[in-house]
Design a protein around this motif. Structure first.
Motif, PDB file in Angstrom:
ATOM      1  N   GLU A 180      15.441  67.364  11.494  1.00 15.94           N
ATOM      2  CA  GLU A 180      16.552  66.818  10.706  1.00 15.94           C
ATOM      3  C   GLU A 180      17.548  66.079  11.598  1.00 15.94           C
ATOM      4  O   GLU A 180      18.057  65.017  11.228  1.00 15.94           O
ATOM      5  N   GLU A 181      17.817  66.635  12.784  1.00 18.99           N
ATOM      6  CA  GLU A 181      18.746  65.944  13.681  1.00 18.99           C
ATOM      7  C   GLU A 181      18.147  64.622  14.165  1.00 18.99           C
ATOM      8  O   GLU A 181      18.853  63.605  14.270  1.00 18.99           O
ATOM      9  N   ALA A 182      16.856  64.636  14.449  1.00 19.01           N
ATOM     10  CA  ALA A 182      16.196  63.391  14.862  1.00 19.01           C
ATOM     11  C   ALA A 182      16.343  62.330  13.778  1.00 19.01           C
ATOM     12  O   ALA A 182      16.588  61.154  14.078  1.00 19.01           O
ATOM     13  N   ASP A 183      16.217  62.736  12.529  1.00 19.37           N
ATOM     14  CA  ASP A 183      16.368  61.784  11.432  1.00 19.37           C
ATOM     15  C   ASP A 183      17.792  61.229  11.372  1.00 19.37           C
ATOM     16  O   ASP A 183      17.991  60.049  11.061  1.00 19.37           O
ATOM     17  N   CYS A 184      18.773  62.074  11.672  1.00 28.89           N
ATOM     18  CA  CYS A 184      20.168  61.591  11.724  1.00 28.89           C
ATOM     19  C   CYS A 184      20.314  60.480  12.760  1.00 28.89           C
ATOM     20  O   CYS A 184      20.937  59.444  12.495  1.00 28.89           O
ATOM     21  N   TRP A 185      19.734  60.709  13.948  1.00 29.19           N
ATOM     22  CA  TRP A 185      19.850  59.711  15.008  1.00 29.19           C
ATOM     23  C   TRP A 185      19.075  58.434  14.659  1.00 29.19           C
ATOM     24  O   TRP A 185      19.506  57.332  15.003  1.00 29.19           O
ATOM     25  N   LEU A 186      17.982  58.586  13.948  1.00 30.16           N
ATOM     26  CA  LEU A 186      17.250  57.400  13.500  1.00 30.16           C
ATOM     27  C   LEU A 186      18.091  56.582  12.522  1.00 30.16           C
ATOM     28  O   LEU A 186      18.135  55.352  12.597  1.00 30.16           O
TER      29      LEU A 186
END
Length: 223
Positions: A180-186
């Motif tokens: 989920e955090e990776a998706d935020c950064w994307l």
């Protein structure tokens, strides 16, 4: 200390705390309050015997985490934002707790969304949500993940990231927080940060491996 003395000491502490909070909630003001409480023997003995004093201690824990982990400008609007007395503090704490319980009990979105609107308006950070909801709900892991997704849906990305980072620190075996955090950064256009997080996933699915390959190519091309 007999009951009458306890009552008097709690009343004294609350009077002093309310006076401190009424002067403002800047970093210096809250630091001075924290130092006063740390040096007061009565507070150390009685903080667990009064609901407002106990909630104040939780707020101070949140405040310290915010000062450590939030960017400078953001940390100036901390958990004590618009708090001028212990009654304000108790109300804010309870609203955070109620929001977590509404999520846990799967109440309809309007009941949850309206309360989240209030929390965001009153500068309740992802760190504050994480600490209080983890401590005050039974399904802390699932509730935090649900709230992070809602923050992400609202494009409240800084708060979503703070919440997910706190959650990963407390639940290091839960790869969903990394994803989920990776998706935020994307969403924020930060491919390198997203790729680094995906690399931490221990058993990535085929879809995640494919995404990592695509991101690696994007990063190399941006080179």
């Amino acid at each position: 200390m007999d009951l009458q003395k306890q009552y008097q000491e709690i009343a004294r502490l609350k009077h002093k705390i309310n006076h401190c909070l009424s002067k403002g909630t800047s970093y210096i003001a809250i630091k001075e309050l924290a130092i006063f409480l740390a040096q007061d023997p009565a507070y150390q003995k009685l903080q667990g015997m009064d609901n407002q004093l106990l909630k104040l201690q939780h707020f101070l824990t949140v405040w310290r985490e915010e000062q450590e982990k939030m960017p400078g400008d953001a940390a100036s609007e901390n958990i004590f934002y618009q708090i001028s007395n212990l009654d304000d503090l108790e109300q804010k704490y309870c609203r955070i707790e109620y929001y977590g319980l509404r999520i846990e009990n799967r109440l309809p979105e309007p009941y949850c969304g309206q309360l989240l609107d209030w929390l965001l308006e009153h500068r309740v950070s992802g760190i504050a949500l994480g600490i209080i909801i983890r401590n005050r709900t039974e399904q802390g892991r699932e509730n935090i993940l649900c709230i992070a997704r809602e923050l992400k849906r609202r494009t409240e990305l800084p708060n979503a990231v703070l919440l997910l980072q706190y959650a990963h620190e407390k639940y290091p075996d839960e790869d969903a927080f990394l994803l989920e955090e990776a998706d935020c950064w994307l969403q924020a256009g930060q491919c390198k940060k997203a790729f680094a997080l995906l690399q931490e996933i221990r058993q990535p699915s085929a879809a995640i491996q494919e995404l990592m390959t695509e991101l690696e190519q994007v990063i190399q091309n941006a080179g």
